[in-house]
Design a protein around this motif. Structure first.
Motif, PDB file in Angstrom:
ATOM      1  N   GLY A 119       0.818  -1.204   0.000  1.00 52.45           N
ATOM      2  CA  GLY A 119       0.000   0.000   0.000  1.00 52.45           C
ATOM      3  C   GLY A 119       0.853   1.256   0.000  1.00 52.45           C
ATOM      4  N   GLY A 120       0.208   2.391  -0.053  1.00 54.76           N
ATOM      5  CA  GLY A 120       0.923   3.659  -0.052  1.00 54.76           C
ATOM      6  C   GLY A 120       0.788   4.389  -1.372  1.00 54.76           C
ATOM      7  N   GLN A 121       1.316   5.605  -1.411  1.00 51.68           N
ATOM      8  CA  GLN A 121       1.218   6.473  -2.576  1.00 51.68           C
ATOM      9  C   GLN A 121       2.043   5.938  -3.746  1.00 51.68           C
ATOM     10  N   SER A 122       1.543   6.148  -4.970  1.00 53.60           N
ATOM     11  CA  SER A 122       2.276   5.782  -6.177  1.00 53.60           C
ATOM     12  C   SER A 122       1.894   6.753  -7.289  1.00 53.60           C
ATOM     13  N   LEU A 123       2.613   6.670  -8.400  1.00 54.58           N
ATOM     14  CA  LEU A 123       2.297   7.521  -9.540  1.00 54.58           C
ATOM     15  C   LEU A 123       0.889   7.252 -10.061  1.00 54.58           C
ATOM     16  N   GLU A 124       0.409   6.023  -9.928  1.00 54.29           N
ATOM     17  CA  GLU A 124      -0.935   5.691 -10.386  1.00 54.29           C
ATOM     18  C   GLU A 124      -1.989   6.617  -9.775  1.00 54.29           C
ATOM     19  N   ASP A 125      -1.736   7.094  -8.561  1.00 55.65           N
ATOM     20  CA  ASP A 125      -2.683   7.978  -7.890  1.00 55.65           C
ATOM     21  C   ASP A 125      -2.741   9.363  -8.532  1.00 55.65           C
ATOM     22  N   ASP A 126      -1.731   9.710  -9.323  1.00 53.38           N
ATOM     23  CA  ASP A 126      -1.652  11.051  -9.904  1.00 53.38           C
ATOM     24  C   ASP A 126      -2.038  11.092 -11.380  1.00 53.38           C
ATOM     25  N   LEU A 127      -2.298   9.936 -11.998  1.00 48.85           N
ATOM     26  CA  LEU A 127      -2.500   9.912 -13.440  1.00 48.85           C
ATOM     27  C   LEU A 127      -3.754  10.658 -13.873  1.00 48.85           C
ATOM     28  N   ASP A 128      -4.820  10.589 -13.099  1.00 50.88           N
ATOM     29  CA  ASP A 128      -6.026  11.339 -13.461  1.00 50.88           C
ATOM     30  C   ASP A 128      -5.758  12.842 -13.467  1.00 50.88           C
ATOM     31  N   ALA A 129      -4.969  13.312 -12.516  1.00 49.61           N
ATOM     32  CA  ALA A 129      -4.638  14.733 -12.460  1.00 49.61           C
ATOM     33  C   ALA A 129      -3.765  15.161 -13.629  1.00 49.61           C
ATOM     34  N   LEU A 130      -3.096  14.194 -14.256  1.00 49.49           N
ATOM     35  CA  LEU A 130      -2.225  14.499 -15.395  1.00 49.49           C
ATOM     36  C   LEU A 130      -2.952  14.396 -16.735  1.00 49.49           C
ATOM     37  N   LYS A 131      -4.257  14.206 -16.728  1.00 52.00           N
ATOM     38  CA  LYS A 131      -5.015  14.220 -17.983  1.00 52.00           C
ATOM     39  C   LYS A 131      -4.958  15.601 -18.622  1.00 52.00           C
ATOM     40  N   LEU A 132      -4.992  16.647 -17.804  1.00 59.40           N
ATOM     41  CA  LEU A 132      -4.826  18.032 -18.268  1.00 59.40           C
ATOM     42  C   LEU A 132      -5.743  18.356 -19.446  1.00 59.40           C
ATOM     43  N   GLY A 133      -7.013  17.985 -19.296  1.00 61.63           N
ATOM     44  CA  GLY A 133      -7.996  18.289 -20.326  1.00 61.63           C
ATOM     45  C   GLY A 133      -8.214  17.191 -21.332  1.00 61.63           C
ATOM     46  N   PHE A 134      -7.364  16.175 -21.362  1.00 57.88           N
ATOM     47  CA  PHE A 134      -7.537  15.050 -22.274  1.00 57.88           C
ATOM     48  C   PHE A 134      -8.500  14.033 -21.656  1.00 57.88           C
ATOM     49  N   GLN A 135      -9.103  13.228 -22.506  1.00 60.82           N
ATOM     50  CA  GLN A 135     -10.110  12.270 -22.035  1.00 60.82           C
ATOM     51  C   GLN A 135      -9.482  11.142 -21.238  1.00 60.82           C
TER      52      GLN A 135
END
Length: 228
Positions: free
Chosen positions: A27-43
């Motif tokens: 468990g714990g934080q990973s890059l996977e947790d940030d991928l939605d925030a990196l959509k930056l307007g893309f679908q």
């Protein structure tokens, strides 16, 4: 998390040291947790094209669509991607530069867990290296790997140069491997290349090393002592 390059099919981020790309089993934080925030307007959320170790900071390429992911992955497989790393050795090598060619294989034990070793029956790997500076019995090294094997630079430092990376918990002593993915260059047909440079880590500066800048040290005609 800093974005070093962005266009319609790619992102390059400056991955922080200590952040795993995939969710850890414990468990714990990973890059996977940030991928939605990196959509930056893309679908779609972007997808990592390659892997760098949890401890390693710096350039990580993300693809914004499946077609781009396939092209970029093929570029890595065919060795068409130029990668530059900076690492701090726990000691100073006798030579100033060299090329390491070793076949690497994975081994494991109940006591030590898994690790990579140099083995004739392993997968071939090649790393070029150059010493940039020395401070207090440690050396700042530029690495240019031609291949992308697991732990390649870490085991090449130990088995090829004869010194582990500072802080390496598997191949040396410590709890944070001093390795930084400083630069990434991906050529693209009909488009400008993806080119990114990650800022010099503060942890390296704290050891007394100066930022060597964005220039590729392997293109320089001067000696290691000429690098600021």
């Amino acid at each position: 998390m800093a974005i070093l390059f962005e266009d319609g099919e790619a992102l390059v981020i400056d991955k922080p040291a200590g952040l795993p790309i995939e969710k850890p089993r414990r468990g714990g934080q990973s890059l996977e947790d940030d991928l939605d925030a990196l959509k930056l307007g893309f679908q779609r959320p972007p997808v990592p094209v390659h892997r760098i170790d949890t401890d390693t900071s710096g350039c990580l390429l993300l693809a914004r669509n499946p077609k781009a992911l396939k092209r970029f992955a093929r570029a890595f497989e065919e060795r068409e991607v130029e990668k530059r790393y900076l690492g701090v050795l726990d000691g100073v090598p006798e030579a100033d530069e060299g090329t390491i060619e070793l076949s690497l294989a994975k081994t494991s034990s109940k006591q030590g867990g898994w690790r990579m070793i140099a083995a004739k029956k392993g997968k071939p790997s090649i790393t070029h290296w150059r010493k940039l500076a020395e401070v207090d019995g440690k050396a700042l090294i530029a690495f240019r790997p031609e291949t992308g094997r697991t732990h390649q630079i870490r085991i090449h430092a130990l088995a090829g140069i004869g010194l582990p990376l500072l802080g390496d918990p598997v191949y040396g002593k410590g709890n944070r491997t001093m390795l930084h993915a400083a630069g990434l260059l991906v050529q693209r047909e009909g488009k400008p290349p993806i080119a990114a440079h990650a800022p010099f880590p503060q942890q390296f500066s704290d050891l007394g090393f100066a930022d060597p800048g964005e220039a590729d040290p392997f293109d320089r005609q001067t000696g290691p002592d000429d690098v600021d």
